[in-house]
Scaffold this active site. Structure first.
Site, PDB file in Angstrom:
ATOM      1  N   SER A   1       6.984   9.346  11.625  1.00  0.00           N
ATOM      2  CA  SER A   1       5.874   9.425  10.471  1.00  0.00           C
ATOM      3  C   SER A   1       6.128   9.471   9.112  1.00  0.00           C
ATOM      4  CB  SER A   1       4.449  10.287  10.926  1.00  0.00           C
ATOM      5  OG  SER A   1       3.779  10.283   9.756  1.00  0.00           O
TER       6      SER A   1
ATOM      7  N   GLY B   1      -5.307   8.096   5.023  1.00  0.00           N
ATOM      8  CA  GLY B   1      -4.490   8.928   5.550  1.00  0.00           C
ATOM      9  C   GLY B   1      -3.242   9.347   4.626  1.00  0.00           C
TER      10      GLY B   1
ATOM     11  N   LYS C   1       0.854  -1.318   0.067  1.00  0.00           N
ATOM     12  CA  LYS C   1       0.105  -0.022  -0.034  1.00  0.00           C
ATOM     13  C   LYS C   1       0.843   1.153  -0.174  1.00  0.00           C
ATOM     14  CE  LYS C   1      -2.871   0.698   3.520  1.00  0.00           C
ATOM     15  NZ  LYS C   1      -2.750   2.051   4.032  1.00  0.00           N
ATOM     16  N   SER C   2       1.685   1.214   0.888  1.00  0.00           N
ATOM     17  CA  SER C   2       2.790   2.384   1.131  1.00  0.00           C
ATOM     18  C   SER C   2       3.431   2.826  -0.318  1.00  0.00           C
ATOM     19  CB  SER C   2       3.710   2.250   1.996  1.00  0.00           C
ATOM     20  OG  SER C   2       3.063   2.260   3.346  1.00  0.00           O
TER      21      SER C   2
ATOM     22  N   LYS D   1      -4.869   6.322  14.403  1.00  0.00           N
ATOM     23  CA  LYS D   1      -5.173   5.727  13.093  1.00  0.00           C
ATOM     24  C   LYS D   1      -6.511   5.466  12.833  1.00  0.00           C
ATOM     25  CE  LYS D   1      -0.621   4.804  12.707  1.00  0.00           C
ATOM     26  NZ  LYS D   1      -0.006   5.663  11.675  1.00  0.00           N
TER      27      LYS D   1
ATOM     28  N   ASP E   1       1.794  -0.637  11.738  1.00  0.00           N
ATOM     29  CA  ASP E   1       0.319  -1.247  11.442  1.00  0.00           C
ATOM     30  C   ASP E   1       0.330  -2.466  11.877  1.00  0.00           C
ATOM     31  OD1 ASP E   1      -0.207   1.060  10.265  1.00  0.00           O
ATOM     32  OD2 ASP E   1       0.404   0.544   8.145  1.00  0.00           O
TER      33      ASP E   1
HETATM   34  C1  S3P Z   1       2.318   4.951   6.079  1.00  0.00           C
HETATM   35  C2  S3P Z   1       2.620   5.115   7.163  1.00  0.00           C
HETATM   36  C3  S3P Z   1       2.176   4.971   8.435  1.00  0.00           C
HETATM   37  C4  S3P Z   1       1.229   3.599   8.288  1.00  0.00           C
HETATM   38  C5  S3P Z   1       0.258   3.966   7.380  1.00  0.00           C
HETATM   39  C6  S3P Z   1       0.890   3.908   6.277  1.00  0.00           C
HETATM   40  C7  S3P Z   1       2.839   5.373   4.763  1.00  0.00           C
HETATM   41  O1  S3P Z   1       1.461   5.872   9.067  1.00  0.00           O
HETATM   42  O2  S3P Z   1       0.555   3.591   9.713  1.00  0.00           O
HETATM   43  O3  S3P Z   1      -0.638   2.796   7.209  1.00  0.00           O
HETATM   44  O4  S3P Z   1       2.594   4.720   3.639  1.00  0.00           O
HETATM   45  O5  S3P Z   1       3.587   6.324   4.855  1.00  0.00           O
HETATM   46  P1  S3P Z   1       2.603   7.033   9.838  1.00  0.00           P
HETATM   47  O6  S3P Z   1       3.671   7.371   9.161  1.00  0.00           O
HETATM   48  O7  S3P Z   1       1.633   8.299  10.057  1.00  0.00           O
HETATM   49  O8  S3P Z   1       2.898   6.542  11.160  1.00  0.00           O
END
Ligand code: S3P
Length: 425
Positions: free
Chosen positions: A158, A86, A13-14, A336, A309
């Site tokens: 983050s 998010g 996903k990221s 979250k 996560d």
């Molecule tokens: C993510 C970073 C994490 C994670 C989210 C995906 C990303 O959040 O919890 O599911 O892709 O950068 P944070 O960076 O706010 O901790």
């Protein structure tokens, strides 16, 4: 329960979000394969289309083609709706900070409750104008423009904050330096470096130098690996099984993401990595998982960003381990997709498992009593998947308040769980 077979988890996903943003900012046609086909990534594709970028449908089995506009996108005619995502919202804030138009961002009820000032405070310092409608969160309007260089100490570890600021540096053509309390996932840095940008670590800071020739980002050709965060549910099902062996193919094992494998190893479950290879600057492996007898462990604050996560599924695994497991300093879980910290403890208790939150620590006393009861997922995909896995242990009777939320990150989750474990209600 017996677990068996071979399976490929959905795309990371990221990385999927990031390659879509980068392909949009590239000049020319990018081709992306293995992208996650789920609601969160669909939200990023939709936002980019609203910004004038052609993105072909994000469908399973088909490469996604993106006709990038270069670093200058087009003013949207409507608000950008980021759904539950998010990552879409925060990365978009960074990209929009460098654009010379105004754009309004909004999201679903869960996303509107999530903090955005962790990104917007820094973007304001760079010179972006941001107008909030209801305090810290969405909806808000960003008006980007001429940005200044940034040297920022983030109070939270983050990758969404870090990624957003790097994207602002890229679209604004300015130097950005970000420090965080502990290193968060580094997919943005790896992708930018893979595409030829000068991004490097300087001590505990990440630095992006402004591109020498502004406006140049090459098209992206990339295969997205499977998501370790989604694989973690399958890994846990295999670890909790009575017999069997599971092969999980093509999984990203970026060291900033593999904290869950370290924790599982301490608990007595060794996950083997085979065929280690590099795909577009990201380490990828096939994983072999077998059932294990589990003991409790302590997870330190420094480890949390590398497994943020995976706390829901590790908490479920801890509920089956001998002794008390403690996750230290997991306050970030409160912001979250749901308040995961309180919800995890409450749901474990509903199933007869001793669990409590003390300050920002989560304590779980594990054992082998069959978990029985009804779980409130609060429409949080990771809570639903974690407790569905707990429902596969012998004698369990775990009812979920809903299952549709898995569509956010892993639409085929229940089918895959049934395929490997023949269960999961
Ligand atoms: C993510 C970073 C994490 C994670 C989210 C995906 C990303 O959040 O919890 O599911 O892709 O950068 P944070 O960076 O706010 O901790």
């Amino acid at each position: 329960m017996i677990v068996r077979g071979r399976i490929r988890p959905p795309g990371d996903k990221s990385i999927s979000h990031r390659v879509l943003f980068m392909a949009a900012l590239a000049r020319g046609r990018s081709e992306l394969s293995g992208l996650l086909t789920a609601q969160d990534v669909a939200a990023t594709a939709r936002a980019l289309r609203a910004l004038g970028v052609e993105v072909s449908p994000v469908r399973a089995g088909a490469a996604v083609r993106v006709q990038g506009l270069g670093l200058r996108l087009r003013a949207p005619r409507r608000s950008l709706h980021c759904g539950n995502s998010g990552t879409t919202a925060r990365l978009a804030l960074g990209v929009l900070a460098g654009q010379r138009f105004a754009a309004r961002l909004t999201g679903d009820a869960s996303l509107r409750r999530r903090p955005m000032r962790r990104v917007t405070d820094a973007l304001r310092r760079m010179g972006a104008r941001i107008v909030e409608e209801r305090g810290d969160g969405l909806p808000l309007t960003v008006r980007g423009g001429h940005l200044k260089a940034l040297d920022f100490e983030s109070p939270v570890a983050s990758a969404q904050v870090k990624g957003a600021l790097l994207f602002a540096g890229l679209t604004g053509g300015v130097r950005v330096r970000v420090r965080e309390p502990y290193p968060s996932r580094d997919h943005s840095e790896r992708l930018l470096a893979h595409l030829g940008f000068d991004v490097h670590r300087n001590g505990d800071a990440v630095v992006l130098e402004p591109p020498a020739r502004a406006g140049t980002c090459p098209p992206v050709r990339l295969a997205v690996p499977g998501d370790l965060s989604s694989a973690a549910y399958l890994i846990a099902a295999a670890v909790l099984a009575e017999r069997g062996e599971l092969l999980i193919e093509d999984v990203g094992v970026n060291p900033t993401r593999t904290g869950c494998l370290d924790v599982l190893a301490r608990m007595g479950a060794q996950v083997e990595r085979w065929n280690l290879r590099d795909v577009g600057g990201e380490p990828v492996a096939d994983l072999v998982v077998r059932p294990a007898t589990l003991r409790a462990t302590t997870v330190s604050a420094a480890e949390i960003p590398r497994l943020i996560d995976e706390v829901p599924i590790l908490a479920v695994v801890a509920s089956r381990a001998q002794g008390e497991t403690v996750f230290h300093d997991v306050g970030e879980l409160r912001v979250k997709e749901s308040n995961r910290l309180e919800l995890l403890a409450a749901n474990l208790r509903r199933l007869g498992i001793a669990a409590e939150v003390a300050a920002n620590d989560l304590h779980i006393r594990g054992g082998d009593r069959a978990p029985r009861g009804r779980v409130d997922t609060a429409r949080d995909h990771r809570i639903a998947m974690a407790f569905a896995v707990l429902g596969t242990v012998p004698g369990a009777g775990v009812a979920l308040s809903e299952r549709a939320s898995v569509g956010v990150s892993y639409p085929a989750f229940f089918r895959d769980l049934r395929a490997i474990a023949g269960g999961g209600r």
